[in-house]
Motif scaffolding. Structure first.
Motif, PDB file in Angstrom:
ATOM      1  N   GLY A  38      22.767   0.026 142.171  1.00  0.00           N
ATOM      2  CA  GLY A  38      21.811   0.115 140.964  1.00  0.00           C
ATOM      3  C   GLY A  38      21.081  -0.795 140.764  1.00  0.00           C
ATOM      4  O   GLY A  38      19.498  -0.794 140.529  1.00  0.00           O
ATOM      5  N   GLY A  62      16.684  -0.098 140.741  1.00  0.00           N
ATOM      6  CA  GLY A  62      16.154  -0.534 139.785  1.00  0.00           C
ATOM      7  C   GLY A  62      14.823  -1.421 140.348  1.00  0.00           C
ATOM      8  O   GLY A  62      13.531  -1.077 139.754  1.00  0.00           O
ATOM      9  N   SER A  76      10.756  -0.247 139.673  1.00  0.00           N
ATOM     10  CA  SER A  76       9.993  -1.208 139.001  1.00  0.00           C
ATOM     11  C   SER A  76       8.731  -1.564 139.807  1.00  0.00           C
ATOM     12  O   SER A  76       7.841  -1.621 139.322  1.00  0.00           O
ATOM     13  CB  SER A  76      10.736  -2.679 138.666  1.00  0.00           C
ATOM     14  OG  SER A  76      11.016  -3.147 139.826  1.00  0.00           O
TER      15      SER A  76
END
Length: 143
Positions: free
Chosen positions: A129, A133, A137
């Protein structure tokens, strides 16, 4: 000296406390020196050590109890000549098996808790995760 005895069960210590000198605590030294006890007699045996497994090969002339210098904990499993068996705990806190006449291959291992595997899965999912992420980003920052 190096913490070898920090997690030993209380049975491994004599009434003299946590002193591990041979004079004060022969039980611990017998474990550290790989002394197998057969019919009350100590014999030094060299174990075969693998990941999460210690194996001793012990030859006896008759059926008798064999006390191997491996500490018995809650999820300890023991195999005698390739078969899972029940074991007893000796006065020094080690595994005792009923050996058969002849050669005995005694393998002692530890079965980790299911909680360990669940924790590892949560850790892996968390890392995946975090990586996902981080990738998303970076893409947003480029646009």
């Amino acid at each position: 000296m190096y913490g070898e005895t920090d997690y030993y069960p209380k049975a491994a210590f004599n009434k003299f406390g946590n002193n591990v000198s041979e004079e004060a605590n022969p039980k611990i030294n017998s474990i550290l020196l790989h002394k197998v006890i057969i019919d009350g007699k100590e014999k030094v045996k060299t174990p075969k050590v693998a990941a999460n497994c210690i194996e001793y090969n012990v030859k006896v002339d008759k059926k008798e109890k064999i006390d191997v210098p491996v500490l018995a904990y809650k999820r300890t499993t023991v195999m005698l000549n390739g078969k899972n068996i029940n074991y007893a705990i000796s006065s020094r806190g080690t595994v005792v098996v009923d050996g058969n006449k002849g050669n005995n291959r005694i393998s002692v291992s530890y079965q980790p808790s299911k909680l360990l595997y669940i924790g590892m899965m949560v850790s892996v999912i968390t890392w995946i995760g975090l990586l996902i992420g981080l990738i998303f980003s970076k893409r947003r920052n480029v646009n």
